[in-house]
Design an enzyme around this catalytic site. Structure first.
Site, PDB file in Angstrom:
ATOM      1  N   GLU A 269       0.829  -1.210   0.000  1.00 15.61           N
ATOM      2  CA  GLU A 269       0.000   0.000   0.000  1.00 15.61           C
ATOM      3  C   GLU A 269       0.865   1.262   0.000  1.00 15.61           C
ATOM      4  O   GLU A 269       1.853   1.356   0.719  1.00 15.61           O
ATOM      5  CB  GLU A 269      -0.890  -0.011   1.243  1.00 15.61           C
ATOM      6  N   LYS A 342      -9.627   2.690  -2.894  1.00 13.35           N
ATOM      7  CA  LYS A 342     -10.137   2.165  -1.625  1.00 13.35           C
ATOM      8  C   LYS A 342     -11.488   2.786  -1.303  1.00 13.35           C
ATOM      9  O   LYS A 342     -11.669   4.000  -1.361  1.00 13.35           O
ATOM     10  CB  LYS A 342      -9.143   2.457  -0.496  1.00 13.35           C
ATOM     11  N   CYS A 392      -5.580  -2.460   2.664  1.00 13.77           N
ATOM     12  CA  CYS A 392      -5.495  -2.298   4.113  1.00 13.77           C
ATOM     13  C   CYS A 392      -6.602  -3.070   4.808  1.00 13.77           C
ATOM     14  O   CYS A 392      -6.776  -4.255   4.580  1.00 13.77           O
ATOM     15  CB  CYS A 392      -5.494  -0.810   4.471  1.00 13.77           C
TER      16      CYS A 392
END
Length: 533
Positions: A269, A342, A392
């Site tokens: 990430e 995301k 995540c």
């Protein structure tokens, strides 16, 4: 005396969510036994006040011991004074403890019997609390008790009911243990509770033998990169470029098997600590040339900047897919590059809840205000293989990964595109915020649960760990040591087919919870053991 026992039991209970803390074989039984301690107190509590207090004390110890690593992110990397960081962890733990406390209060309101029905009532309420905690204020389902059972027999239920169904069954088993232990003090020992416990476990073990998906196409070789970049270096202007380059130098290492060349490289990430359009064209030309030389696709975690013709800006925590044919101009124009943004953002870390900007500014977390990605986005396709990305802690929300398993027509800026259903899942993360803590092992447990629920392999490329290859049964095939730089070359078998949970999501679990609640309202079982501890 009760509160001391509950504090100790709650603290031990928190250690059952990471295989790096205790042996994997001990996690499930120890979770059941420590939760049974609380349930014994709840069965014997005479008042709502005591039930609430017992639940809160146990849960506060549980959460403080389980998410202590938030102190590291706030104090070590966020520069928040230690006393304030400790208070923040306690306050969050107190909030999370309200859900078990609510379950304890409602349980006592029913005046339950110390029996099968009382155990079932307690399990239904506990499971509902776990689900509710995942929903309110965007949710925080970390330390759901289901994750202690990823390697145990109860995980066999996950492809049918998902993690919340497993949590309900785990609570049911713990409640049955407490019922039996309490019955030892009477002449009417409830052996039926142990028989029911063994039945639930045996059925779960049997369900683990079912194969819910089938291989599709030949395996594909993937390289997973773990840069082990210190969080201070990552965002330090003096070191960020060299730190970023370390990830790409790892990607250029020779393959572990000279006869197998990786076709995909997955980076952690936000390995690029700035927006894609802020980097010099020479940088991207070098990366594209490297991908061309490898004859591979690169999945790169980066903050992404986009501005439409109306001047509206989109700032995403994103993954972009580039290869040797990617035009450099496309990265600057934010057009034509496969991308995932995301969608489930972390409060305070990635977006600022209303009224809390002062707090984010106080702890100094960089890039704390991202835009939210669309709920359904196109998967990444490389040859015949279809990869569904998540970033995540998105992989702790199992039901949110399910849509990617199915084909869909996706509206994009360039029109409608058809996205095939995913055959492989992958997660990119950066847990460097939390140091060498149990957060790394806890996150791995949750990723394993996602693989079991979806019957898909799960790949993880992380900055500090756990970088791993998890198969469609939830088994870790290979992984890198925590807090070490390296690459993991894996042969991944794509899978097709669907579990019952993929179709019904959490609705099956919720329907069971509602029906049981209605039954208890009608039945109203009364207590047979009324002694207070």
């Amino acid at each position: 005396m009760p509160w001391i026992i509950l504090l100790i039991a709650g603290a031990i209970h928190a250690q059952t969510f990471s295989g790096s803390v205790l042996p994997a074989s001990l996690l499930a039984p120890l979770q059941l036994l420590t939760l049974a301690v609380l349930f014994i107190f709840l069965f014997r509590s005479k008042t709502i006040k005591k039930a609430a207090l017992y639940s809160f004390i146990f849960s506060l110890a549980h959460f403080c011991s389980g998410i202590y690593w938030l102190f590291i992110s706030m104090n070590t990397y966020g520069n928040l004074a230690a006393p304030l960081a400790i208070i923040a962890v306690i306050l969050l733990s107190s909030y999370l403890s309200l859900y078990p406390m609510l379950a304890g209060i409602i349980f006592r309101l029913f005046k339950p019997s110390t029996s099968f029905w009382g155990a079932l009532l307690l399990a239904v309420l506990w499971g509902a609390g776990e689900w509710l905690r995942s929903l309110v204020m965007t949710g925080f389902p970390w330390l759901n008790i289901a994750y202690a059972h990823v390697d145990g027999p109860l995980s066999g239920w996950a492809p049918i009911w998902g993690s919340y169904g497993v949590a309900l069954l785990a609570a049911f088993c713990a409640a049955l243990i407490s019922v039996f232990l309490l019955s030892l003090a009477t002449k009417q020992r409830q052996w039926s509770s142990l028989i029911t416990l063994f039945a639930v476990v045996a059925i779960g073990q049997g369900l683990k033998t079912i194969t819910w998906s089938q291989p599709i196409h030949d395996p594909i070789t993937v390289r997973l990169v773990q840069g082990n970049i210190d969080q201070r270096d990552k965002f330090n202007p003096a070191t960020m470029l060299s730190s970023m380059q370390e990830n790409f130098e790892l990607a250029d290492l020779p393959p572990s098997d000279p006869n197998k060349k990786h076709q995909i490289v997955i980076f952690p990430e936000t390995i690029i600590p700035g927006f894609q359009h802020q980097l010099a064209p020479e940088f991207w030309q070098h990366i594209i040339a490297s991908a061309a030389n490898d004859e591979a696709s690169y999945f790169i975690g980066t903050p992404y900047f986009e501005q439409d013709f109306k001047g509206e800006r989109f700032i995403g925590n994103s993954i972009i897919a580039i290869d040797g044919s990617t035009p450099v101009e496309a990265l600057y124009q934010a057009n034509g590059v496969p991308r995932y943004d995301k969608q489930h953002l972390v409060p305070f870390g990635e977006y600022i809840p209303y009224g809390f900007r002062w707090f984010v500014e106080a702890i100094g977390i960089p890039m704390g205000d991202f835009s939210r990605g669309a709920q359904r986005q196109a998967n990444f396709q490389v040859g015949q293989h279809v990869f569904a990305p998540n970033i995540c802690y998105e992989d702790i929300f199992g039901d949110e990964l399910l849509p990617s398993l199915f084909p869909a027509d996706i509206q994009t800026a360039n029109g409608i595109v058809h996205s095939p259903g995913a055959t492989i899942l992958f997660n990119v993360s950066n847990l460097a915020w939390f140091g060498n803590s149990s957060a790394l092992g806890q996150h791995l447990q949750m990723a394993k649960m996602r693989a079991i629920e979806t019957a898909r392999p799960m790949l993880r490329a992380t900055n500090t760990g756990a970088t791993a290859h998890i198969d469609a049964k939830g088994h870790v095939i290979s992984s890198l040591p925590y807090l070490s730089a390296g690459v993991l070359d894996v042969d991944v078998q794509g899978m097709t087919g669907f579990t019952p949970y993929a179709h019904i999501k959490n609705y099956g679990f919720l329907a069971f919870v509602v029906l049981m609640q209605l039954l208890f309202v009608v039945k109203k079982p009364h207590s047979t053991l009324r002694k207070s501890p």
